[in-house]
Design an enzyme around this catalytic site. Structure first.
Site, mmCIF file in Angstrom:
data_model
loop_
_atom_site.group_PDB
_atom_site.id
_atom_site.type_symbol
_atom_site.label_atom_id
_atom_site.label_comp_id
_atom_site.label_asym_id
_atom_site.label_seq_id
_atom_site.Cartn_x
_atom_site.Cartn_y
_atom_site.Cartn_z
ATOM 1 N N LYS A 265 18.980 21.709 67.054
ATOM 2 C CA LYS A 265 18.595 21.125 68.355
ATOM 3 C C LYS A 265 19.736 20.238 68.874
ATOM 4 O O LYS A 265 20.895 20.556 68.647
ATOM 5 C CB LYS A 265 17.278 20.343 68.235
ATOM 6 C CG LYS A 265 16.185 21.137 67.517
ATOM 7 C CD LYS A 265 14.830 20.556 67.743
ATOM 8 C CE LYS A 265 13.825 21.203 66.823
ATOM 9 N NZ LYS A 265 12.487 21.226 67.369
ATOM 10 N N SER B 161 7.276 23.035 62.046
ATOM 11 C CA SER B 161 7.095 22.023 60.995
ATOM 12 C C SER B 161 7.184 22.599 59.584
ATOM 13 O O SER B 161 6.444 22.179 58.683
ATOM 14 C CB SER B 161 5.772 21.272 61.206
ATOM 15 O OG SER B 161 5.793 20.581 62.449
ATOM 16 N N GLU C 85 6.587 30.875 66.944
ATOM 17 C CA GLU C 85 6.553 29.423 66.834
ATOM 18 C C GLU C 85 5.441 28.865 67.731
ATOM 19 O O GLU C 85 5.645 28.702 68.938
ATOM 20 C CB GLU C 85 7.895 28.833 67.274
ATOM 21 C CG GLU C 85 9.080 29.316 66.467
ATOM 22 C CD GLU C 85 10.231 28.340 66.527
ATOM 23 O OE1 GLU C 85 10.556 27.768 65.488
ATOM 24 O OE2 GLU C 85 10.775 28.126 67.614
ATOM 25 N N GLU D 285 11.107 24.595 73.582
ATOM 26 C CA GLU D 285 11.640 23.410 74.265
ATOM 27 C C GLU D 285 12.356 23.802 75.549
ATOM 28 O O GLU D 285 12.596 22.954 76.416
ATOM 29 C CB GLU D 285 12.549 22.626 73.300
ATOM 30 C CG GLU D 285 11.706 21.877 72.273
ATOM 31 C CD GLU D 285 12.374 21.633 70.933
ATOM 32 O OE1 GLU D 285 13.613 21.759 70.832
ATOM 33 O OE2 GLU D 285 11.647 21.334 69.967
ATOM 34 N N ASN E 264 17.625 25.344 63.186
ATOM 35 C CA ASN E 264 17.926 24.977 64.577
ATOM 36 C C ASN E 264 18.201 23.479 64.611
ATOM 37 O O ASN E 264 17.282 22.678 64.461
ATOM 38 C CB ASN E 264 16.712 25.335 65.447
ATOM 39 C CG ASN E 264 16.834 24.807 66.865
ATOM 40 O OD1 ASN E 264 17.934 24.453 67.315
ATOM 41 N ND2 ASN E 264 15.721 24.762 67.581
ATOM 42 N N HIS F 107 13.207 29.514 73.187
ATOM 43 C CA HIS F 107 12.647 28.418 72.391
ATOM 44 C C HIS F 107 11.671 27.616 73.256
ATOM 45 O O HIS F 107 11.895 27.429 74.448
ATOM 46 C CB HIS F 107 13.767 27.509 71.863
ATOM 47 C CG HIS F 107 13.276 26.560 70.816
ATOM 48 N ND1 HIS F 107 12.595 25.403 71.134
ATOM 49 C CD2 HIS F 107 13.334 26.608 69.471
ATOM 50 C CE1 HIS F 107 12.270 24.783 70.011
ATOM 51 N NE2 HIS F 107 12.693 25.491 68.992
ATOM 52 N N GLY G 216 7.819 20.399 65.688
ATOM 53 C CA GLY G 216 8.180 18.987 65.668
ATOM 54 C C GLY G 216 7.000 18.043 65.572
ATOM 55 O O GLY G 216 7.136 16.842 65.801
#
Ligand code: PEP
Length: 250
Positions: free
Chosen positions: A13, A210, A166, A98, A11, A96, A172
């Site tokens: 991003k 990560s 996730e 985010e 990904n 996701h 991250g």
């Protein structure tokens, strides 16, 4: 098995001006290999068509990072699943963290987006995961079950839907879940998938959070882990390939 293992998805991003994306896609594709597993990249919308064109024939999946729940209409600034397909994508990420937590997307909206992805003929990668507070409160399995059940699109099959587990606190941050936690969560997800779809037990479940070359082998060797969804480390082609190879991909 619809998806050869390991499944390693990157990904990107909100990274990748056109020249950077060209260089990164070229480096990912240039690596010699027989593609024994499943390798994919999810670039930003602005470079999607270019990257899809560049990777055509490489065997590397190209997907979008999100889509709108409707296939077209008056939704300024949004991108439909049909547009992703038209740009050369064959897959789309939905849910996701985010977007769930950064942009307040609900399970209902995520289900509608997943349904739109399926309707457009894309493979849907449904991302789920608990926050740190939910884990601390012992709610991880309940949260995962809820996100799966509420976000589940009709007609999902093992060929057309992949789940990415996730944990929000691992994305991250440089922190990864322990192998025991990953196995426990994947096990719970597998149990719920078996109740949601006739082919649920065959569905691929990825881990994300990560992942890097140093921890990828151990994570992908864990029972129930079909592969990984990689964020930051996918922006370096050599590191991304090292992750793929750590999972047994060649
Ligand atoms: C992600 O964006 O899905 C992700 C897992 O990011 P990172 O690998 O950077 O934690």
């Amino acid at each position: 098995m619809p998806w050869p293992r390991p499944i390693v998805f990157g990904n990107w991003k909100m990274h990748g001006l056109r020249s950077e994306a060209r260089t990164l896609a070229g480096a990912v594709a240039a690596h010699p290999g027989r593609r024994t597993g499943t390798l994919g990249v999810f670039p930003p919308f602005t470079v999607l068509a270019e990257v899809a064109g560049q990777l055509e024939g490489s065997g590397i999946t190209v997907g979008g990072q999100d889509c709108h729940a409707e296939l077209k209409g008056a939704f300024t600034g949004s991108i439909s699943a049909a547009m992703l397909k038209d740009a050369g994508a064959t897959a789309v990420l939905v849910g996701h963290s985010e977007r769930r937590h950064g942009l307040g997307e609900s399970d209902g909206l995520i289900r509608a987006k997943a349904a739109a992805g399926l309707a457009a003929g894309l493979v849907v990668v449904l991302c789920i995961g608990e926050t740190e507070a939910e884990r601390a409160a012992g709610q991880t399995v309940a949260v995962l079950n809820g996100q799966l059940t509420e976000g589940w699109p009709a007609g999902a099959s093992a060929e057309r839907l992949i789940v990415a587990y996730e944990p929000v606190w691992a994305i991250g941050t440089g922190r990864t879940a322990t192998i025991a936690d990953i196995v426990e969560s994947h096990d719970a997800i597998g149990g719920r998938l078996a109740t949601l779809a006739p082919e649920g037990e065959a569905m691929a479940i990825l881990y994300g959070g990560s992942v890097k070359a140093e921890n990828a082998a151990e994570i992908m060797a864990a029972p129930g882990v079909a592969g990984v969804l990689v964020g930051g480390a996918s922006l370096d082609a050599a590191g991304f390939w090292a992750i793929y190879q750590a999972g047994g991909g060649a």
